[in-house]
Design a protein around this motif. Sequence first.
Motif, PDB file in Angstrom:
ATOM      1  N   ALA A 114      -1.146  14.649   2.045  1.00  0.00           N
ATOM      2  CA  ALA A 114      -1.678  14.193   3.356  1.00  0.00           C
ATOM      3  C   ALA A 114      -2.079  12.702   3.393  1.00  0.00           C
ATOM      4  O   ALA A 114      -2.766  12.290   2.348  1.00  0.00           O
ATOM      5  N   THR A 115      -1.449  11.802   4.349  1.00  0.00           N
ATOM      6  CA  THR A 115      -1.628  10.496   4.494  1.00  0.00           C
ATOM      7  C   THR A 115      -2.065   9.972   5.651  1.00  0.00           C
ATOM      8  O   THR A 115      -1.526  10.415   6.536  1.00  0.00           O
ATOM      9  N   PRO A 116      -3.028   9.344   5.604  1.00  0.00           N
ATOM     10  CA  PRO A 116      -3.590   8.713   6.965  1.00  0.00           C
ATOM     11  C   PRO A 116      -2.521   7.762   7.616  1.00  0.00           C
ATOM     12  O   PRO A 116      -1.792   7.018   6.866  1.00  0.00           O
ATOM     13  N   ARG A 117      -2.372   7.926   8.869  1.00  0.00           N
ATOM     14  CA  ARG A 117      -1.610   7.099   9.658  1.00  0.00           C
ATOM     15  C   ARG A 117      -1.902   5.760   9.679  1.00  0.00           C
ATOM     16  O   ARG A 117      -1.247   4.702   9.801  1.00  0.00           O
ATOM     17  N   ASN A 118      -3.246   5.256   9.415  1.00  0.00           N
ATOM     18  CA  ASN A 118      -3.719   4.108   9.411  1.00  0.00           C
ATOM     19  C   ASN A 118      -5.140   3.883   8.570  1.00  0.00           C
ATOM     20  O   ASN A 118      -5.965   4.236   9.126  1.00  0.00           O
ATOM     21  N   GLY A 119      -4.828   3.787   7.086  1.00  0.00           N
ATOM     22  CA  GLY A 119      -5.824   3.980   6.250  1.00  0.00           C
ATOM     23  C   GLY A 119      -6.981   2.891   6.389  1.00  0.00           C
ATOM     24  O   GLY A 119      -8.027   3.151   6.232  1.00  0.00           O
ATOM     25  N   HIS A 120      -6.508   1.811   6.661  1.00  0.00           N
ATOM     26  CA  HIS A 120      -7.415   0.521   6.911  1.00  0.00           C
ATOM     27  C   HIS A 120      -8.274   0.759   8.126  1.00  0.00           C
ATOM     28  O   HIS A 120      -9.589   0.625   8.080  1.00  0.00           O
ATOM     29  N   ARG A 121      -7.774   1.502   9.142  1.00  0.00           N
ATOM     30  CA  ARG A 121      -8.777   1.771  10.176  1.00  0.00           C
ATOM     31  C   ARG A 121      -9.801   2.627   9.817  1.00  0.00           C
ATOM     32  O   ARG A 121     -10.944   2.499  10.421  1.00  0.00           O
ATOM     33  N   LEU A 122      -9.289   3.657   9.044  1.00  0.00           N
ATOM     34  CA  LEU A 122     -10.340   4.766   8.748  1.00  0.00           C
ATOM     35  C   LEU A 122     -11.423   4.153   7.954  1.00  0.00           C
ATOM     36  O   LEU A 122     -12.734   4.242   8.122  1.00  0.00           O
ATOM     37  N   ALA A 123     -11.270   3.112   6.730  1.00  0.00           N
ATOM     38  CA  ALA A 123     -12.209   2.494   6.264  1.00  0.00           C
ATOM     39  C   ALA A 123     -13.009   1.525   7.234  1.00  0.00           C
ATOM     40  O   ALA A 123     -14.564   1.713   6.939  1.00  0.00           O
ATOM     41  N   GLU A 161       0.970  -1.378   0.055  1.00  0.00           N
ATOM     42  CA  GLU A 161       0.094   0.012  -0.082  1.00  0.00           C
ATOM     43  C   GLU A 161       0.711   1.345   0.080  1.00  0.00           C
ATOM     44  O   GLU A 161       0.426   2.109  -0.797  1.00  0.00           O
ATOM     45  N   ASP A 162       1.940   1.194   0.683  1.00  0.00           N
ATOM     46  CA  ASP A 162       2.542   2.500   0.920  1.00  0.00           C
ATOM     47  C   ASP A 162       3.479   2.756  -0.478  1.00  0.00           C
ATOM     48  O   ASP A 162       3.569   3.955  -0.936  1.00  0.00           O
ATOM     49  N   GLU A 163       4.100   1.637  -1.145  1.00  0.00           N
ATOM     50  CA  GLU A 163       4.932   1.733  -2.219  1.00  0.00           C
ATOM     51  C   GLU A 163       3.811   2.369  -3.366  1.00  0.00           C
ATOM     52  O   GLU A 163       4.106   2.904  -4.252  1.00  0.00           O
ATOM     53  N   LEU A 175     -14.673   9.932  11.561  1.00  0.00           N
ATOM     54  CA  LEU A 175     -13.324  10.262  10.804  1.00  0.00           C
ATOM     55  C   LEU A 175     -12.804  11.368  11.406  1.00  0.00           C
ATOM     56  O   LEU A 175     -11.553  11.410  11.181  1.00  0.00           O
ATOM     57  N   MET A 176     -13.529  12.432  12.158  1.00  0.00           N
ATOM     58  CA  MET A 176     -12.898  13.447  12.566  1.00  0.00           C
ATOM     59  C   MET A 176     -11.675  13.177  13.383  1.00  0.00           C
ATOM     60  O   MET A 176     -10.929  14.093  13.533  1.00  0.00           O
ATOM     61  N   PRO A 177     -11.633  12.380  14.381  1.00  0.00           N
ATOM     62  CA  PRO A 177     -10.439  11.719  15.226  1.00  0.00           C
ATOM     63  C   PRO A 177      -9.161  11.526  14.474  1.00  0.00           C
ATOM     64  O   PRO A 177      -7.941  11.386  15.100  1.00  0.00           O
ATOM     65  N   ALA A 178      -9.235  11.084  13.309  1.00  0.00           N
ATOM     66  CA  ALA A 178      -8.370  10.454  12.380  1.00  0.00           C
ATOM     67  C   ALA A 178      -7.160  11.345  12.368  1.00  0.00           C
ATOM     68  O   ALA A 178      -6.995  12.743  12.556  1.00  0.00           O
ATOM     69  N   GLN A 179      -5.826  10.841  12.646  1.00  0.00           N
ATOM     70  CA  GLN A 179      -4.689  11.469  12.394  1.00  0.00           C
ATOM     71  C   GLN A 179      -3.937  11.309  11.131  1.00  0.00           C
ATOM     72  O   GLN A 179      -3.907  10.062  10.516  1.00  0.00           O
ATOM     73  N   PHE A 180      -3.392  12.320  10.639  1.00  0.00           N
ATOM     74  CA  PHE A 180      -2.591  12.113   9.093  1.00  0.00           C
ATOM     75  C   PHE A 180      -1.170  12.573   9.476  1.00  0.00           C
ATOM     76  O   PHE A 180      -0.997  13.605  10.229  1.00  0.00           O
TER      77      PHE A 180
END
Length: 310
Positions: A217-226, A141-143, A280-285
Amino acid sequence: MAIKVAPMSLIRMIPVAAMSVVLVSQPAAAQDGRVLAPSSHWELNYDDDSCVLRRGFGSEGEGVFFELRQFAPGLSYQMLLVSPDLAVGDESPTIRYGSDGDSWKPRDAVIVEYDGGLEGVLLGDSMLSTATKAELRDLDEDERTLRYQALAMDMAALSDRESSVETITVGEVFGEDVTLRTGSMKPPMDAMRECTGEMERRWGFDPAVQQTLSRHATPRNGHRLARRVQQVYPRAMRNTNQSARLRIRLDIDEQGSVTGCHFQLPVEQEAFREDACNSLMPAQFEPALDADGNPVASYWTTAISYLMSW
């Protein structure tokens, strides 16, 4: 050909068969099926949260309405194909651009039903070659994110690619290959980029800064957001097997905190909108960085599909 398509809020979405399989490319069939010339000029709509290219193809009895919609600058778009004349099947669609040797099978394609019985297919794609898409698919995912961003910023290669694409062939949707003779895709995609740049201005961002970011801007845990959004899917919609496709934009400040949540397509249930944004508002990027490596305010967009079985 005049085809009037109902607003997005009036569609019912049905998963296309076998959509749970991994993305695969497949050999292109010999040039057969229908080849449709344009029946209208390109039309570009400046919506509040998306830019939309539309064009009609084919003559009476075989007309196809074609739409590309972008929710932010970049390579990805949502493709819609609707026909009042050709029956829509339930096979997984394939897409081939220009002289690409292989077709590509996009993910999460859905049949859309409009009021009045009009049907079509909605899917997500980009104009990257099938070979490049296969390369991206095989990265983690990162690559994949970094490679995708690099491809989006290579304007010379992008210009060459769009100039070379003069046809788009869609397989399986209407029971046979349907080739749209679009002409060079560079002029309409140039117009689309002007639209998405203006859209960024309306959102409060400087396109010159956003289009030269050294890091998005990149989520620190994209799967958790979904998962957060999936967990708030309304029970009433789940119990009645209602599918949905969400487009969400989050505003991200220089510290990587979410400062705003926006739905980029209509959502019929207001509670769904509120619950999804609250999750989603508490998410960190990791904040976006400008060309000099300094943190800047930016945004992040995502598509989340709920595809129920029928």
